[in-house]
Design a protein around this motif. Structure first.
Motif, short mmCIF file in Angstrom:
data_model
loop_
_atom_site.label_atom_id
_atom_site.label_comp_id
_atom_site.label_asym_id
_atom_site.label_seq_id
_atom_site.Cartn_x
_atom_site.Cartn_y
_atom_site.Cartn_z
N LEU A 112 0.80 -1.22 0.00
CA LEU A 112 0.00 0.00 0.00
C LEU A 112 0.84 1.27 0.00
N THR A 113 2.11 1.17 0.37
CA THR A 113 2.99 2.34 0.34
C THR A 113 4.26 2.00 -0.43
N TRP A 114 4.09 1.35 -1.55
CA TRP A 114 5.23 0.83 -2.31
C TRP A 114 6.17 1.94 -2.76
N ASP A 115 7.47 1.66 -2.69
CA ASP A 115 8.47 2.53 -3.31
C ASP A 115 9.51 1.64 -3.98
N SER A 116 10.52 2.24 -4.54
CA SER A 116 11.49 1.49 -5.35
C SER A 116 12.62 0.88 -4.53
N SER A 117 12.62 1.07 -3.21
CA SER A 117 13.72 0.55 -2.41
C SER A 117 13.68 -0.97 -2.33
N ASP A 118 14.85 -1.57 -2.18
CA ASP A 118 14.96 -3.03 -2.13
C ASP A 118 14.54 -3.56 -0.77
N THR A 119 14.05 -4.79 -0.76
CA THR A 119 13.79 -5.47 0.50
C THR A 119 15.11 -6.00 1.05
N LEU A 120 15.15 -6.19 2.36
CA LEU A 120 16.33 -6.82 2.96
C LEU A 120 16.54 -8.21 2.37
N TYR A 121 15.44 -8.91 2.12
CA TYR A 121 15.54 -10.28 1.60
C TYR A 121 16.23 -10.29 0.23
N SER A 122 15.85 -9.34 -0.64
CA SER A 122 16.45 -9.32 -1.98
C SER A 122 17.91 -8.85 -1.94
N MET A 123 18.29 -8.09 -0.90
CA MET A 123 19.67 -7.62 -0.76
C MET A 123 20.58 -8.66 -0.11
N ASP A 124 19.98 -9.59 0.61
CA ASP A 124 20.74 -10.56 1.39
C ASP A 124 21.42 -11.60 0.49
N LYS A 125 22.70 -11.83 0.73
CA LYS A 125 23.47 -12.81 -0.04
C LYS A 125 23.89 -14.02 0.81
N ASN A 126 23.52 -14.00 2.10
CA ASN A 126 24.04 -15.02 3.01
C ASN A 126 22.95 -15.85 3.70
N GLY A 127 21.71 -15.75 3.24
CA GLY A 127 20.64 -16.53 3.86
C GLY A 127 20.35 -16.12 5.29
N LYS A 128 20.33 -14.80 5.54
CA LYS A 128 20.18 -14.29 6.90
C LYS A 128 18.84 -13.61 7.15
N VAL A 129 17.96 -13.56 6.15
CA VAL A 129 16.71 -12.80 6.29
C VAL A 129 15.51 -13.72 6.16
N ILE A 130 14.58 -13.56 7.09
CA ILE A 130 13.28 -14.23 7.05
C ILE A 130 12.26 -13.17 6.63
N PHE A 131 11.55 -13.41 5.55
CA PHE A 131 10.60 -12.42 5.01
C PHE A 131 9.19 -12.80 5.45
N LEU A 132 8.45 -11.81 5.96
CA LEU A 132 7.10 -12.04 6.48
C LEU A 132 6.14 -11.01 5.90
N ASN A 133 4.96 -11.48 5.48
CA ASN A 133 3.94 -10.54 4.98
C ASN A 133 2.56 -11.17 5.17
N THR A 134 1.53 -10.33 5.08
CA THR A 134 0.16 -10.78 5.27
C THR A 134 -0.74 -10.21 4.19
N PHE A 135 -1.82 -10.92 3.89
CA PHE A 135 -2.83 -10.41 2.96
C PHE A 135 -3.89 -9.58 3.67
N SER A 136 -3.87 -9.59 5.00
CA SER A 136 -4.91 -8.91 5.77
C SER A 136 -4.88 -7.40 5.58
N ARG A 137 -3.69 -6.82 5.46
CA ARG A 137 -3.56 -5.37 5.36
C ARG A 137 -3.98 -4.86 3.98
N ALA A 138 -3.55 -5.54 2.93
CA ALA A 138 -3.83 -5.06 1.57
C ALA A 138 -5.24 -5.42 1.11
#
Length: 454
Positions: free
Chosen positions: A272-298
């Protein structure tokens, strides 16, 4: 009250020491409900501190819900107010206009399209919605999510890495079981109390890291000695700050410095507030990020379906820990959401809602400025539905809130979202959410606020 001792040699301000001491007495049962606290002048004399010190402590206690102030009577311990937003958002009688920060406007949700998809799924012999669900969620939804994330968020993951669950809190409790052997979890304060409760209810030790309205100081993360860090880099709730690219790089560096460190990236409000910045998950090269999201907000909170992406190391641990558990998300909703995404309804809906919420935010800002003028300062930060407002008045947040409540309007200060006191958050600063209100209601509510504070 028990004997209170304040240490002037400490770096911690005296008013916070006093606040902490009174909170301990309340939590330990020494100060019962409705207990009258000493007058500010008397307590200041007893402690050999200025009356301003006691004023600051009492105001913070009122802002965080531990006491209430009754004009001409004094300050009283109150067990009816809570620390977390779920309790204060109980609507009092007469409060018609409620600026709930996490409310969703469901009037634009394409119910007919969704109902048609559900009906086709129920009567489709090729889809067995009445048998046992897949443990990590139905493959059709996991595949649709993976494809969507790659197309719109530049996130590359396999459907096998995606776990579907009945809401973010459910997934976080599962995640806590997996991460419990790694150490303590660090959380920003103020922060999302439901996530905090999901961790603590699972027996996880949580370290609270105070942040300012500008966000996290990376040095505070290092000092915390936590192994897991939970954050909302896209749009922090409730301060609405967006994490800088520099801080994202610092976080990834912190995580890479130890094999037991991970980052939980809660992508709250990202569609709902999208911008062009990268997610931590897409920037991560070492398998250190857990990505979480929900359909409830959108979409709408009633769907109660969320997902997380696990690095391979944690995925194997999750499978061992939860081999006897099934996904509690509805199979019907999972199949329906998969088709909703594949047919483009999902992206079309949240793009519509971006415009709807933007128009509501701008209307609220205009009405507040027109009605209150220099009595307020509106922050340039916001998320999809919320506006941050600071009242430039000579009264506490609780007094402002009480006056506005008497006019039939419900608002909530940012400090009320704090698990612990947040001295870095400005006083008299409130988060006003427009999701529940129509344009006509926003206009009327602003007029009532102006009248209450005139």
């Amino acid at each position: 009250m028990k004997n209170i001792s304040l240490d002037k040699s400490l770096s911690k301000p005296l008013y916070i020491q006093l606040y902490d001491a009174i909170v301990r007495d309340i939590s330990d049962g020494f100060l019962p409900d409705k207990f009258k606290l000493p007058a500010r002048r008397i307590l200041a004399k007893q402690l050999s501190v200025s009356q301003n010190t006691v004023n600051e402590a009492y105001n913070m206690l009122a802002d965080t819900g531990y006491i209430i102030s009754i004009p001409k009577k004094g300050h009283f311990v109150s067990f009816n107010s809570g620390e977390f937003e779920d309790i204060p958002w109980d609507i009092d009688a007469g409060e018609t206009y409620v600026f709930t920060p996490n409310a969703v406007d469901i009037t634009y949700f394409k119910r007919s399209s969704y109902a048609k998809i559900v009906r086709n799924i129920v009567y489709n012999d090729g889809i067995d919605i009445f048998n046992h669900p897949e443990k990590n969620g139905e493959h059709s939804l996991r595949a649709a999510v993976a494809k969507y994330l790659y197309s719109f968020r530049d996130i590359k993951c396999s459907p096998r890495q995606i776990i579907i669950g009945a809401g973010s809190e459910y997934l976080l409790t599962q995640l806590a079981d997996v991460l419990i052997d790694f150490g303590k979890i660090g959380m920003e304060v103020p922060g999302f109390s439901r996530s905090y409760c999901a961790f603590t209810d699972s027996g996880t030790d949580v370290i609270n890291i105070p942040i300012s309205m500008s966000g996290l100081n990376i040095d505070d993360l290092y000092k915390s000695n936590c192994s897991i860090f939970y954050c909302m880099p896209h749009c922090h709730y409730p301060t609405c700050y967006k994490m800088s690219e520099e801080l994202k790089m610092d976080l990834l560096k912190w995580a890479s410095e130890s094999p037991g460190r991970y980052i939980i990236e809660d992508s709250y409000d990202s569609e709902l507030t999208w911008d062009s910045s990268d997610t931590l998950y897409s920037m991560d090269k070492n398998g250190k990020v857990i990505f979480l999201n929900t359909f409830s907000r959108a979409l709408c909170p009633g769907l109660k379906t969320a997902y997380m992406i696990l690095p391979d190391e944690l995925l194997s641990k999750w499978r061992k820990k939860h081999k006897f558990y099934s996904s509690f998300a509805s199979k019907t909703d999972q199949y329906a959401l998969a088709e909703f995404i594949e047919k483009g309804y999902y992206t079309k809906h949240y793009k519509t809602m971006r415009r709807v919420y933007r128009d509501k935010r701008e209307l609220l800002k205009r009405e507040l400025i027109e009605s209150l003028g220099k009595k307020i300062t509106i922050s340039p930060k916001s998320d999809s539905t919320n506006v941050i407002v600071t009242f430039n008045l000579d009264m506490s947040s609780s007094e402002i809130k009480s006056k506005i409540s008497a006019a039939g309007v419900k608002i909530m200060s940012i400090k009320e979202y704090s698990i612990l006191p947040s001295p870095l958050i400005p006083k008299r600063t409130f988060l006003l959410g427009t999701g529940r209100l129509s344009t006509a209601q926003i206009k009327e509510a602003c007029q009532r606020i102006a009248q209450a504070l005139s």
